[in-house]
Scaffold this motif. Structure first.
Motif, short mmCIF file in Angstrom:
data_model
loop_
_atom_site.label_atom_id
_atom_site.label_comp_id
_atom_site.label_asym_id
_atom_site.label_seq_id
_atom_site.Cartn_x
_atom_site.Cartn_y
_atom_site.Cartn_z
N ALA A 705 0.83 -1.20 0.00
CA ALA A 705 0.00 0.00 0.00
C ALA A 705 0.87 1.26 0.00
O ALA A 705 0.55 2.25 -0.68
CB ALA A 705 -0.93 -0.01 1.21
N ALA A 706 1.98 1.23 0.77
CA ALA A 706 2.89 2.38 0.79
C ALA A 706 3.54 2.57 -0.57
O ALA A 706 3.74 3.71 -1.04
CB ALA A 706 3.95 2.18 1.86
N ARG A 707 3.87 1.49 -1.26
CA ARG A 707 4.49 1.60 -2.59
C ARG A 707 3.51 2.22 -3.59
O ARG A 707 3.88 3.08 -4.41
CB ARG A 707 4.95 0.21 -3.04
N ARG A 708 2.25 1.79 -3.53
CA ARG A 708 1.24 2.35 -4.43
C ARG A 708 1.03 3.84 -4.15
O ARG A 708 0.90 4.65 -5.07
CB ARG A 708 -0.08 1.59 -4.28
N THR A 746 -3.46 0.30 5.82
CA THR A 746 -3.61 0.03 4.38
C THR A 746 -4.75 0.85 3.79
O THR A 746 -4.62 1.42 2.69
CB THR A 746 -3.87 -1.48 4.17
N ALA A 747 -5.87 0.91 4.52
CA ALA A 747 -7.00 1.69 4.02
C ALA A 747 -6.64 3.17 3.90
O ALA A 747 -7.00 3.84 2.91
CB ALA A 747 -8.20 1.50 4.95
N ALA A 748 -5.92 3.71 4.91
CA ALA A 748 -5.55 5.12 4.87
C ALA A 748 -4.60 5.41 3.71
O ALA A 748 -4.70 6.45 3.04
CB ALA A 748 -4.93 5.54 6.19
N LEU A 749 -3.66 4.52 3.45
CA LEU A 749 -2.72 4.72 2.35
C LEU A 749 -3.41 4.62 1.00
O LEU A 749 -3.07 5.36 0.05
CB LEU A 749 -1.59 3.68 2.45
N ASP A 750 -4.36 3.70 0.86
CA ASP A 750 -5.07 3.57 -0.42
C ASP A 750 -5.99 4.75 -0.68
O ASP A 750 -6.28 5.09 -1.84
CB ASP A 750 -5.86 2.26 -0.44
N GLU A 751 -6.51 5.37 0.40
CA GLU A 751 -7.41 6.51 0.23
C GLU A 751 -6.67 7.79 -0.10
O GLU A 751 -7.26 8.72 -0.68
CB GLU A 751 -8.25 6.70 1.50
#
Length: 797
Positions: A705-708, A746-751
């Motif tokens: 998620a951090a990479r995305r 993960t949710a926070a990084l994707d948002e």
């Protein structure tokens, strides 16, 4: 118990016991052997010595095997079973069988009138009043302890006593049973006392073996944990020093492609585990390593090495730490030094000076760059602490840093051999004025202190108290027999002597605080030894030189001396022994007996005292020496195992990093740096830095998620203050919290589509398990309530 089943302490102690048996055999032969010398040299007369010879030859052969094992253990530092141990074990058991066969022959053959190659007269001579078979009783006790367990020893010695009585009755039919049994029972008591002390000693060393085994298992487990920590630290340092440095150079503008390619090549080489070495680096290897760091770089960088020509070397881990710390210092010069302060149009100059002495090495890295404020370092200067200072501290060296804005930077790396005996004035002054504890029990070897405490406890054991009780009863029986023979002119002093000896023995085996009797008891017991012998020996009737069993107080005195030795009251025991000799000398002078009687009457008891003295004092010294040697060998073995574990863990870690980073590093080395390659390098650098800075999230969905998010231009910062979270908490709850933190992060990084996201795992035991800071607000994962607050609202999980 066979020697191969013994631990190092018990094995070495039983070897010493076999040597003690040899001394007993030699002394017994010297004292009793001449009484068996035949009158002529005829074959029939010499058969008597052949009949007796196994009692000397077998112990001598067993002692030679034990001595060879001890010498091998000391010279080769091998504290395990050897073939010579099996030799003394078999020979000692064979001697016990021969001694038992000798007594059986003395007891049965003459009585049954069997045809025997040994004439009955010689059998009678061995079992006559000279009592050589009785004198061998202590030897049998010492030998049985070396090869038999406690109950087997007691059964063996107890079975010999009635056989000795039968043998002596057949040799002297006129003697009565009660009179004949005095000698065998007395020697049985002495043998049991010797066996008891030796068995207690072996019980202590077996306990030490068990304790050592448990400690070794605990140290091995601890070494495994330590290996994982060191491997993680070393691999993280190597990744930071080489891989991350190369990736940062690829992302940084204004860096020549030649430097980027050289850094990528160094990173690829660093990802290949180094082959094992002999554990040292010499001057040639050190010079080559430092020149390799500088030569591929700019022409304004120079290295100067002042290293000894021959015979100089340092531990490999120290050399590796120095080279790695120098590499990181040069990376900081490349990234942060900027232009030369004296000529802004040119890059900063850098000079590396390596100088060494017999037991030390010093590396100085000086640049003429812009410098920085040590109190407020700029972003990216964390390598100074992590890869330079910590790396030197890990090998007991130290690093100093001097810098100021506009004044350049100087990094000094120093290491001194901690085992060096070279005179250093500063250390000598500190040592001269250092506080030292007063000499006494506090500065005694801890292992020796523990041994002495356990030996003192032997005097309070049930076995010691039982021996005192049996000794009082048996000596009362001896006194009654002597009274019936009219051996004393006055009975009062003899009874008084028996009473005060009984009181002294009772007090010495009584429980005392810290297992140490008061001085009044110990010095009083020493005085009782001298007084009681005067009270018993003086009223003996008759002009015969030898007092026989009428001098029973001599043997009882040695029991008191042995108890004093067990109580660690050596001075009192020696004084008591001297009082015994003085009392015998006074009795000989007053009664007009031959002066040589002082020697002949006391020598056997003195030898017994010396044996007990050596057993108590020397065994403690030997045990301490064995423990120190084993501890040193165990430490060396653990260090080897630790190094193997570290190398294995590092190889696994580097292999994982190599799989992910090799493609990018090879592209940096072999191709032109394009924007796509630079972006890939930036993402990979951030991912690897996250693994170093936040291992809590390693291997979870947060990494991807951090990479995305970084690919979308979001600045991501992962922080770990929690570690593994193992603080004795509920494992199930810890797993649930970890899954919850990963899901929310993960949710926070994707948002996130822009801005910055900071995810921090909080220390275990806190109310908050994690915090997630985004442009939208702060989210908190609570440890106990498992809630998440977003901005001002609360979401129940």
């Amino acid at each position: 118990m066979h020697p191969r089943d013994l631990g190092p302490y018990a094995l070495h102690m039983q070897r010493l016991i076999v040597l003690a048996a040899v001394c007993a055999a030699v002394c017994t032969t010297i004292i009793s052997g001449p009484q068996l010398i035949p009158a002529s040299a005829s074959p029939s007369d010499l058969a008597q010595w052949v009949f007796y010879s196994p009692n000397l030859i077998l112990p001598l052969c067993a002692g030679a095997c034990a001595l060879a094992a001890i010498i091998k253990a000391v010279t080769a530092r091998r504290h395990t079973h050897m073939w010579t141990d099996t030799g003394w074990f078999i020979l000692t058991r064979l001697y016990l069988a021969c001694y038992l066969a000798l007594i059986v022959a003395c007891a049965i053959l003459p009585a049954m009138h069997l045809g025997s190659p040994v004439p009955p007269v010689y059998v009678h001579a061995i079992a006559s009043d000279t009592n050589p078979i009785l004198a061998l009783y202590p030897l049998a006790a010492i030998s049985s302890i070396a090869v038999l367990r406690g109950r087997s020893t007691a059964a063996y010695l107890s079975a010999i006593a009635p056989l000795q009585i039968i043998a002596m009755m057949s040799a002297n039919p006129d003697n009565k049973l009660l009179e004949t049994s005095v000698g065998p029972l007395y020697f049985l008591l002495v043998a049991m006392a010797n066996a008891g002390m030796l068995e207690w000693t072996l019980m202590i060393v077996r306990g030490l073996d068990q304790t050592r085994s448990n400690a070794r298992d605990a140290e091995r487990a601890l070494a495994g944990e330590r290996a994982q920590g060191r491997a993680r630290s070393r691999s993280n340092g190597l990744i930071h020093d080489y891989v991350l440095s190369a990736l940062i150079l690829a992302c940084k503008r204004g860096i020549d492609n030649i430097e980027v390619r050289a850094a990528a090549h160094s990173a690829l080489c660093a990802l290949v585990p180094a082959p094992p070495s002999n554990g040292f680096m010499d001057a040639t290897q050190m010079r080559g390593a430092f020149e390799a760091l500088v030569r591929p770089q700019q022409s304004r960088w120079k290295v100067t090495c002042h290293l000894p020509a021959q015979g100089w070397q340092i531990p490999a881990q120290v050399g590796t730490a120095l080279v790695s710390a120098t590499h990181e210092a040069l990376n900081n010069v490349r990234l942060h030094a900027g232009s030369d302060t004296s000529d802004p149009t040119q890059p900063a100059r850098c000079r590396v000076v390596v100088s060494a002495e017999v037991d030390s090495i010093r590396v100085t890295i000086t640049d003429t760059g812009q410098g920085f404020d040590l109190e407020h370092p700029t972003e990216g200067r964390h390598g100074v602490r992590r890869s330079i200072v910590n790396r030197m501290e890990s090998v007991r060296g130290h690093a100093t840093l001097v810098s100021q804005p506009g004044g350049g930077t100087c990094v000094t790396l120093e290491w001194h051999d901690p085992q060096s005996r070279r005179f250093r004035p500063r250390q000598a002054i500190r040592s001269a004025f250092a506080w030292r504890p007063r000499a006494g029990t506090r500065d005694k070897d801890p292992s020796r202190t523990a041994w002495d405490s356990q030996v003192r406890a032997a005097a309070e054991s049930r076995g010691a108290r039982l021996l005192v009780l049996v000794g009082v009863v048996f000596h009362s029986y001896m006194v009654a027999i002597e009274f019936s023979h009219g051996a004393y002119s006055h009975r009062g002093p003899v009874i008084l002597s028996l009473a005060i000896m009984a009181v002294a023995g009772t007090l010495l085996v009584a429980p005392w605080p810290d297992r140490v009797p008061p001085k009044l008891v110990t010095w009083g017991s020493a005085a009782v030894i001298g007084v009681s012998n005067l009270l018993v020996l003086t009223p003996i009737r008759g002009a015969s030189a030898w007092p026989g069993w009428s001098g029973w107080s001599a043997g009882a005195s040695m029991f008191l001396a042995a108890l004093l030795l067990l109580r660690q009251r050596t001075a009192e025991a020696v004084v008591g022994c001297v009082c015994f000799v003085v009392a015998v000398a006074a009795w000989v002078a007053l009664s007009g007996r031959p002066p040589g009687l002082v020697f002949t009457f006391t020598i056997g008891h003195i030898i017994t005292f010396i044996f007990w003295f050596a057993l108590v004092s020397w065994s403690g010294t030997v045990t301490s020496a064995i423990e120190r040697a084993l501890k040193a060998e165990e430490q060396a073995r653990l260090e080897r195992e630790l190094q193997v574990s570290i190398n294995s863990a590092m190889a696994v870690k580097l292999a994982d990093v190599s799989v992910r980073a090799r493609g990018t590093l090879e592209a940096l080395r072999d191709e032109e740096v394009t924007p796509e390659i630079a972006m890939e390098a930036r993402l990979l650098e951030a991912e690897l830095r996250d693994e170093i800075r936040a291992p809590f999230f390693t291997g979870t969905a947060v990494v991807e998620a951090a990479r995305r998010a970084r690919g979308r231009g979001v600045e991501v910062l992962l922080l770990d203050d929690r570690g593994n979270g193992d603080r004795g908490e509920d494992k199930e709850n810890e797993v649930r919290l970890r899954d919850l933190i990963v899901a929310r992060a993960t949710a926070a990084l994707d948002e996130a589509v822009a801005g910055r996201v900071v995810v921090r795992a909080c220390p275990a035991g806190r109310r908050w398990a994690a915090t997630i800071l985004t442009d939208a607000g702060l989210a908190v994962v609570e440890s106990e309530e498992s809630t998440v607050e977003v901005g001002k609202g609360t979401l129940r999980m």
